[in-house]
Design a protein around this motif. Sequence first.
Motif, PDB file in Angstrom:
ATOM      1  N   ARG B 183       0.628  -1.092  -0.165  1.00  0.00           N
ATOM      2  CA  ARG B 183      -0.104  -0.019  -0.227  1.00  0.00           C
ATOM      3  C   ARG B 183       0.754   1.089  -0.075  1.00  0.00           C
ATOM      4  NH1 ARG B 183      -3.729  -0.865   3.954  1.00  0.00           N
ATOM      5  NH2 ARG B 183      -5.212  -1.735   2.511  1.00  0.00           N
ATOM      6  N   PHE B 186       2.298   1.689  -3.213  1.00  0.00           N
ATOM      7  CA  PHE B 186       1.334   2.188  -4.306  1.00  0.00           C
ATOM      8  C   PHE B 186       1.200   3.916  -3.939  1.00  0.00           C
ATOM      9  CE2 PHE B 186      -1.217  -1.645  -5.085  1.00  0.00           C
ATOM     10  CZ  PHE B 186      -0.150  -2.368  -5.685  1.00  0.00           C
ATOM     11  N   LEU B 187       1.258   4.314  -2.705  1.00  0.00           N
ATOM     12  CA  LEU B 187       1.326   5.741  -2.441  1.00  0.00           C
ATOM     13  C   LEU B 187       2.180   6.241  -2.871  1.00  0.00           C
ATOM     14  CD1 LEU B 187      -0.106   6.113   1.103  1.00  0.00           C
ATOM     15  CD2 LEU B 187      -1.350   7.146  -0.973  1.00  0.00           C
ATOM     16  N   PHE B 189       4.071   5.735  -5.442  1.00  0.00           N
ATOM     17  CA  PHE B 189       4.171   5.537  -6.991  1.00  0.00           C
ATOM     18  C   PHE B 189       3.172   6.558  -7.204  1.00  0.00           C
ATOM     19  CE2 PHE B 189       1.245   4.427 -10.406  1.00  0.00           C
ATOM     20  CZ  PHE B 189       1.954   4.667 -11.501  1.00  0.00           C
ATOM     21  N   SER B 190       1.833   6.883  -6.634  1.00  0.00           N
ATOM     22  CA  SER B 190       0.967   7.647  -7.077  1.00  0.00           C
ATOM     23  C   SER B 190       1.384   9.079  -6.871  1.00  0.00           C
ATOM     24  CB  SER B 190      -0.313   7.602  -6.125  1.00  0.00           C
ATOM     25  OG  SER B 190      -0.807   6.425  -6.310  1.00  0.00           O
ATOM     26  N   LEU B 191       2.034   9.362  -5.749  1.00  0.00           N
ATOM     27  CA  LEU B 191       2.470  10.757  -5.254  1.00  0.00           C
ATOM     28  C   LEU B 191       3.579  11.031  -6.362  1.00  0.00           C
ATOM     29  CD1 LEU B 191       3.101  11.108  -1.520  1.00  0.00           C
ATOM     30  CD2 LEU B 191       2.051  12.635  -3.036  1.00  0.00           C
ATOM     31  N   ALA B 193       3.792   9.980  -9.430  1.00  0.00           N
ATOM     32  CA  ALA B 193       3.297  10.095 -10.672  1.00  0.00           C
ATOM     33  C   ALA B 193       2.506  11.640 -11.025  1.00  0.00           C
ATOM     34  CB  ALA B 193       2.410   8.922 -11.101  1.00  0.00           C
ATOM     35  N   LEU B 194       1.792  11.829  -9.883  1.00  0.00           N
ATOM     36  CA  LEU B 194       0.967  13.056 -10.002  1.00  0.00           C
ATOM     37  C   LEU B 194       1.434  14.145  -9.560  1.00  0.00           C
ATOM     38  CD1 LEU B 194      -2.138  10.804  -9.200  1.00  0.00           C
ATOM     39  CD2 LEU B 194      -1.976  12.050 -11.361  1.00  0.00           C
ATOM     40  N   ALA B 251       6.277   7.521 -14.649  1.00  0.00           N
ATOM     41  CA  ALA B 251       4.930   8.028 -15.041  1.00  0.00           C
ATOM     42  C   ALA B 251       4.660   9.339 -14.909  1.00  0.00           C
ATOM     43  CB  ALA B 251       3.941   7.088 -14.042  1.00  0.00           C
ATOM     44  N   PHE B 255       3.377  11.830 -17.972  1.00  0.00           N
ATOM     45  CA  PHE B 255       2.113  12.573 -17.764  1.00  0.00           C
ATOM     46  C   PHE B 255       2.409  14.256 -17.717  1.00  0.00           C
ATOM     47  CE2 PHE B 255      -1.113  14.453 -14.654  1.00  0.00           C
ATOM     48  CZ  PHE B 255      -2.445  14.036 -15.360  1.00  0.00           C
TER      49      PHE B 255
END
Lengths: 267, 341
Positions: B183, B186-187, B189-191, B193-194, B251, B255
């Motif tokens: 988890r 994934f966080l 990664f998301s941070l 990426a975005l 990512a 993006f």
Amino acid sequence: MRTGFLGGRQSRVVLTPEHVPLRLTPAGAGSRALALLLDFMLVVSATQAAALLFNLVLPAGVATAARLTLLFALTFGYHVYFELRRNGRTLGKRALGLRVVDGRGLPITLEQSFLRNIVRVFDFTPVFYGLGGAVSLLDRDGRRLGDFLADTLVVHERTPLRPEGSLGGARRHGDLAEAGTLRRIRNRVSLEEREFLLAVALRADRLEESARYDLMQEIADHYRKKLEIDAPNLSGESLVRDLIAVLWGSAENTARTSSPRSQSLSS
Amino acid sequence: MDIERFAREREDRWRRFAELLNRAETIPERELGPAGMREILQLYRLTAADLNRARSLTANPEILERLNALAARGYRFLYRSRGRHGEGLLPRLSRFVLREIPQAFQQEAWAVLVAVLALLGGALVGAGAILARPSAAPELIPTQFFTESPRSRVERIEESEERIQSVGDAALFGAQLYVNNIRVSFLAFSLGALTLVGGAWILFYNGVLLGAVATTYYLDGVSVFFVAWVGPHGSLELPAIALAGATGFAAGRAFFFPGDKSRGESLRAAFPRLFRMLAGVVMTLLVAGWIEGSFSQFSAKTVPYGLKIAVAAVLFLSLAFYLFLPRPPQAEPSPVGGGGR
């Protein structure tokens, strides 16, 4: 025209290789939240059911480990499985008429499904989709962060309308209220004409009185002939505005609204 | 042309198309056969043409919506991407694990480098801060890591009974650890990426914590214990978090900086790589979780420090070689239809 802020939704138009534009209607935050809630409850209850079984056949620690692993795997696997195998619809989305599609209107791929579901962890923060929900309220297409990264979109699939269709909702348009007239208006006026009529009505205030009168009469005469409207008492401008009310109000709207004229032109 | 007649004349065809799609969406493609496929294609083209035609004839939402929905379904069915065919699951899987995952990381080596530097930079800052002012430790390190002095903690752990007594204990602790770590990855990664910067920050911050904690153990003279307890799983877990951040950077680059492609195209080009990298991260964290839940927890009474440190070194080197050792080129089995569309 509606812009994309806090629930103002617009269709996204996708052009197929045959150059046919298809419209995708983004789903609203409300129906998405409901679908998520349904899915969430399904996953949790499935895990609990499996946990009962684990407790019977596995030693205590291993059973709990299996439950934890299953809950985590299902939180992802459930969405990924249904998005791929059921054409973008989890059970919750299906119940609410939603579907995940690729940004170009195609079914999503394995990679896209994984990415949008991995970012779900982030969208879920700080409590039940707080971040994702806020983002999707601000986005024109109602996307959460996972949708941005995977270039996906949740669309609202309208149930196919009945082929014959009730073109009812008739009564409220003064002299145009007759069913045959209403049908002719809806069927014989093209999209461009509809836009044109609205534009004329919106700009009417800026015209000089006599020019406005002549223009409206001319347009009204055209449609009196084209749509076989027999309403001699109606002035040109009234006829045009009534036409707009019929053309722009959806079937339910026209039936419910008592004053379609002011409603459709209040903007 | 009269729209009522237009719709009446085509009604049967639209119905047939809808029925055919209903069937085609539920059965495997083989059963549909070439004839069925050809008919769908044919009907799709006709329906798409009807839609265009109807748009110029009418604004009636009932007819347009229906045709739009029908054409959209046909479009989705016909233009969907298909997986690679004619390859067994096992060869596919082994190629994925042995070649594609490492390749993806090698292609994004810059991102891995940035992530590692952020983590190591943080560790240096954390260590430096504690060395400069050891009394700052309670302020820098969250209290859950700082309940007692390192030395007394070591003595307590080494003297009490083994924490992990059974397979059940190990399984439970391991599951808690890998679920949580995946988890967190994934966080990260998301941070990355975005926000890009957020991803770098989370790596840096974790580095600071690690550096600070390690230094307090070092100052208390129990650094061997620290390496033996954290090493076996840390040698996989820390790289995995850095790799998750690196995947986020890759990512995020696709993006935020699509170059002369559209954002969608740029992302789509990166998807297979991102997917492979994330799969690598999850695999590593699963292994790390199991080790942390069992092997790492054994005190010196059961497993000597030397062995634990050796295992840590072997694991770290294996991961590094697995991911970054260049492999001889191998002919791609069938480039046709491989993921792209």
